[in-house]
Design a protein around this motif. Sequence first.
Motif, PDB file in Angstrom:
ATOM      1  N   MET A  91       0.806  -1.213   0.000  1.00 42.50           N
ATOM      2  CA  MET A  91       0.000   0.000   0.000  1.00 42.50           C
ATOM      3  C   MET A  91       0.842   1.269   0.000  1.00 42.50           C
ATOM      4  O   MET A  91       0.547   2.219  -0.742  1.00 42.50           O
ATOM      5  CB  MET A  91      -0.936   0.018   1.213  1.00 42.50           C
ATOM      6  CG  MET A  91      -1.804   1.264   1.265  1.00 42.50           C
ATOM      7  SD  MET A  91      -3.163   1.124   2.436  1.00 42.50           S
ATOM      8  CE  MET A  91      -3.971   2.717   2.180  1.00 42.50           C
ATOM      9  N   PHE A  92       1.916   1.291   0.799  1.00 41.40           N
ATOM     10  CA  PHE A  92       2.639   2.544   1.000  1.00 41.40           C
ATOM     11  C   PHE A  92       3.950   2.664   0.224  1.00 41.40           C
ATOM     12  O   PHE A  92       4.387   3.766  -0.074  1.00 41.40           O
ATOM     13  CB  PHE A  92       2.917   2.764   2.492  1.00 41.40           C
ATOM     14  CG  PHE A  92       1.684   3.051   3.291  1.00 41.40           C
ATOM     15  CD1 PHE A  92       1.064   4.283   3.214  1.00 41.40           C
ATOM     16  CD2 PHE A  92       1.123   2.077   4.099  1.00 41.40           C
ATOM     17  CE1 PHE A  92      -0.093   4.563   3.943  1.00 41.40           C
ATOM     18  CE2 PHE A  92      -0.021   2.341   4.834  1.00 41.40           C
ATOM     19  CZ  PHE A  92      -0.635   3.584   4.754  1.00 41.40           C
ATOM     20  N   TRP A  93       4.590   1.550  -0.106  1.00 43.95           N
ATOM     21  CA  TRP A  93       5.849   1.683  -0.857  1.00 43.95           C
ATOM     22  C   TRP A  93       6.009   0.583  -1.908  1.00 43.95           C
ATOM     23  O   TRP A  93       7.060  -0.056  -2.010  1.00 43.95           O
ATOM     24  CB  TRP A  93       7.041   1.754   0.079  1.00 43.95           C
ATOM     25  CG  TRP A  93       7.231   0.599   1.048  1.00 43.95           C
ATOM     26  CD1 TRP A  93       7.910  -0.565   0.845  1.00 43.95           C
ATOM     27  CD2 TRP A  93       6.766   0.531   2.415  1.00 43.95           C
ATOM     28  NE1 TRP A  93       7.889  -1.364   1.962  1.00 43.95           N
ATOM     29  CE2 TRP A  93       7.205  -0.717   2.946  1.00 43.95           C
ATOM     30  CE3 TRP A  93       6.031   1.383   3.233  1.00 43.95           C
ATOM     31  CZ2 TRP A  93       6.915  -1.115   4.254  1.00 43.95           C
ATOM     32  CZ3 TRP A  93       5.739   0.977   4.535  1.00 43.95           C
ATOM     33  CH2 TRP A  93       6.179  -0.250   5.023  1.00 43.95           C
ATOM     34  N   PRO A  94       4.983   0.349  -2.748  1.00 39.98           N
ATOM     35  CA  PRO A  94       5.091  -0.707  -3.774  1.00 39.98           C
ATOM     36  C   PRO A  94       6.212  -0.446  -4.771  1.00 39.98           C
ATOM     37  O   PRO A  94       6.832  -1.385  -5.278  1.00 39.98           O
ATOM     38  CB  PRO A  94       3.711  -0.683  -4.444  1.00 39.98           C
ATOM     39  CG  PRO A  94       3.189   0.701  -4.204  1.00 39.98           C
ATOM     40  CD  PRO A  94       3.698   1.070  -2.835  1.00 39.98           C
ATOM     41  N   ASP A  95       6.481   0.821  -5.059  1.00 45.61           N
ATOM     42  CA  ASP A  95       7.537   1.172  -6.014  1.00 45.61           C
ATOM     43  C   ASP A  95       8.930   0.963  -5.456  1.00 45.61           C
ATOM     44  O   ASP A  95       9.915   0.958  -6.204  1.00 45.61           O
ATOM     45  CB  ASP A  95       7.386   2.633  -6.440  1.00 45.61           C
ATOM     46  CG  ASP A  95       7.388   3.583  -5.234  1.00 45.61           C
ATOM     47  OD1 ASP A  95       6.678   3.292  -4.245  1.00 45.61           O
ATOM     48  OD2 ASP A  95       8.100   4.604  -5.275  1.00 45.61           O
TER      49      ASP A  95
END
Length: 250
Positions: A91-95
């Motif tokens: 959710m917060f740091w998929p990249d």
Amino acid sequence: MQLALFTPGACIWPVHRNFEAFIAELGTQASDSVDLLESSAYPVLARSESGVSRLSARMDHRLFQLHQDLYNSLLRPAEFFHQETRSIAQMFWPDLLGTATADLLSTLLFHFIERPAEDCSVNTGLRVLRSIFFQHEMADPSLWIHTARENLAGLRGDWSSFDLQLKAPAASRLNNLAFSVLGMRDRPVDSSGWFSGSIRRNNAGECRIHLRCGADRGMLNADPQKLAEAGRVDVERYMARIFGWQGAAA
């Protein structure tokens, strides 16, 4: 007691309890290694101040956004994310998955609840961050690591592990350090590639290392002594590389 996080790409030692400072530390200079034993980030020395002197504009913007997203979510009630099926990492740091930044975040959560960020729901991950960084009144500051682990015990994953004890080389000056290690990216949690521990000096002056090491579930029926010795070999190599010890711990 201080807390340290060691991963193939980067480390944070010590982990400061200021949330904004911790997020900034995630942008520390990183190695592109996937195996800690081959990483140029080691051996490592502790720093009293932040190890980040300057971030690239791109990383500065990304970490600023991550800080804002997490902080705003920490202010929301748990019910807000009740229907969320993604992990906190997704959710917060998929990249950032597959980078040193994501590994450090995962290792932080692992230290307190023995599961990586990729295996944590959003509410579970936020509860860990809230307990670590925002409940300062919960204990004597020197006991914050122990108290946070106790408070989060109910969130622990079903982590298959065994205990090990090592003695650091006589020349080691380490003391009063808690740490978690991700030895190789993409290794399963149930392996000796993930372990947590503490280093304390006893009254005899010996620097003792107490560890909990991941154990392959498929090997749990094997000879416990052989299983522990196999894990010990991995752990000793990682510890020697991290702290620059000549040879494995005795």
